[in-house]
Structure formats: C-alpha cells, structure tokens
Design a protein around this motif. Structure first.
Motif, mmCIF file in Angstrom:
data_model
loop_
_atom_site.group_PDB
_atom_site.id
_atom_site.type_symbol
_atom_site.label_atom_id
_atom_site.label_comp_id
_atom_site.label_asym_id
_atom_site.label_seq_id
_atom_site.Cartn_x
_atom_site.Cartn_y
_atom_site.Cartn_z
ATOM 1 N N ARG A 143 0.841 -1.203 0.000
ATOM 2 C CA ARG A 143 0.000 0.000 0.000
ATOM 3 C C ARG A 143 0.870 1.244 0.000
ATOM 4 O O ARG A 143 2.083 1.186 0.094
ATOM 5 C CB ARG A 143 -0.895 0.034 1.257
ATOM 6 N N ARG A 144 0.184 2.392 -0.093
ATOM 7 C CA ARG A 144 0.857 3.692 0.016
ATOM 8 C C ARG A 144 0.389 4.357 1.297
ATOM 9 O O ARG A 144 -0.771 4.235 1.676
ATOM 10 C CB ARG A 144 0.449 4.625 -1.121
ATOM 11 N N LEU A 145 1.275 5.075 1.950
ATOM 12 C CA LEU A 145 0.903 5.876 3.101
ATOM 13 C C LEU A 145 0.520 7.263 2.585
ATOM 14 O O LEU A 145 1.307 7.905 1.890
ATOM 15 C CB LEU A 145 2.066 5.990 4.091
ATOM 16 N N VAL A 146 -0.698 7.692 2.898
ATOM 17 C CA VAL A 146 -1.178 9.008 2.467
ATOM 18 C C VAL A 146 -1.537 9.784 3.729
ATOM 19 O O VAL A 146 -2.339 9.325 4.537
ATOM 20 C CB VAL A 146 -2.423 8.883 1.557
ATOM 21 N N ILE A 147 -0.936 10.963 3.877
ATOM 22 C CA ILE A 147 -1.219 11.809 5.030
ATOM 23 C C ILE A 147 -1.737 13.136 4.517
ATOM 24 O O ILE A 147 -1.134 13.748 3.634
ATOM 25 C CB ILE A 147 0.057 12.046 5.864
ATOM 26 N N ARG A 148 -2.883 13.567 5.059
ATOM 27 C CA ARG A 148 -3.448 14.836 4.606
ATOM 28 C C ARG A 148 -4.350 15.425 5.679
ATOM 29 O O ARG A 148 -4.833 14.724 6.551
ATOM 30 C CB ARG A 148 -4.221 14.643 3.322
ATOM 31 N N PHE A 149 -4.574 16.705 5.563
ATOM 32 C CA PHE A 149 -5.536 17.394 6.422
ATOM 33 C C PHE A 149 -6.831 17.523 5.683
ATOM 34 O O PHE A 149 -6.855 17.794 4.488
ATOM 35 C CB PHE A 149 -5.026 18.804 6.779
ATOM 36 N N GLU A 150 -7.931 17.310 6.358
ATOM 37 C CA GLU A 150 -9.243 17.479 5.723
ATOM 38 C C GLU A 150 -10.064 18.472 6.508
ATOM 39 O O GLU A 150 -9.942 18.619 7.668
ATOM 40 C CB GLU A 150 -9.983 16.139 5.647
#
Length: 78
Positions: free
Chosen positions: A71-78
C-alpha cells in the motif's frame, strides 16, 4: 507532569485496525507477516499494542510498513 491527550477519533487506532485487517487477509499471523516480509517483529508489536509504551511513530516507519503491505501511506488534512 504533562498528560497526553486522548483523542476521540485517534488516527493511529484506525491505522492499527487497517493494518491488522490487511495482515490477516493474507497471513495467518502477524509473526508470519513479519518473517515473510522482513519487518521487525518488535516494531510491529509496539505499533499494534500501544500500551507497550510508544504511541508516536516516524513517518518513515509507517511508510515502510505500508510498502510491506503493498500500500501507500497518504497523510493529509481534511
């Protein structure tokens, strides 16, 4: 003495749930995953069992775990 805040929607708890789900979808145990994928069992144990002390992780470690899970690690603010 500073107390750590407990978050109602702890993002690491959700991440732990997803990791367990991914591991058990392809492997019979966490140990088998670690052996087959070359991931440190001690790191995995500390991650999956936060009461063992550490509750914060380097992004590099989380990214490495994501790659081992395909998988990919995705970090974001929502």
């Amino acid at each position: 003495m500073q107390h750590k805040k407990k978050y109602k929607n702890d993002p690491l708890s959700e991440l732990r749930r997803q990791v367990r789900q991914l591991i058990y979808s392809d492997f019979k145990s966490v140990d088998r995953f670690c052996l087959d994928k070359g991931f440190e069992k001690s790191t995995m144990s500390r991650f999956l069992n936060p009461k063992s002390g550490r509750t914060e992780y380097k992004i590099h470690t989380l990214d490495k775990l994501a790659r081992k899970l395909g998988r990919r690690l995705v970090i974001r603010f929502e």
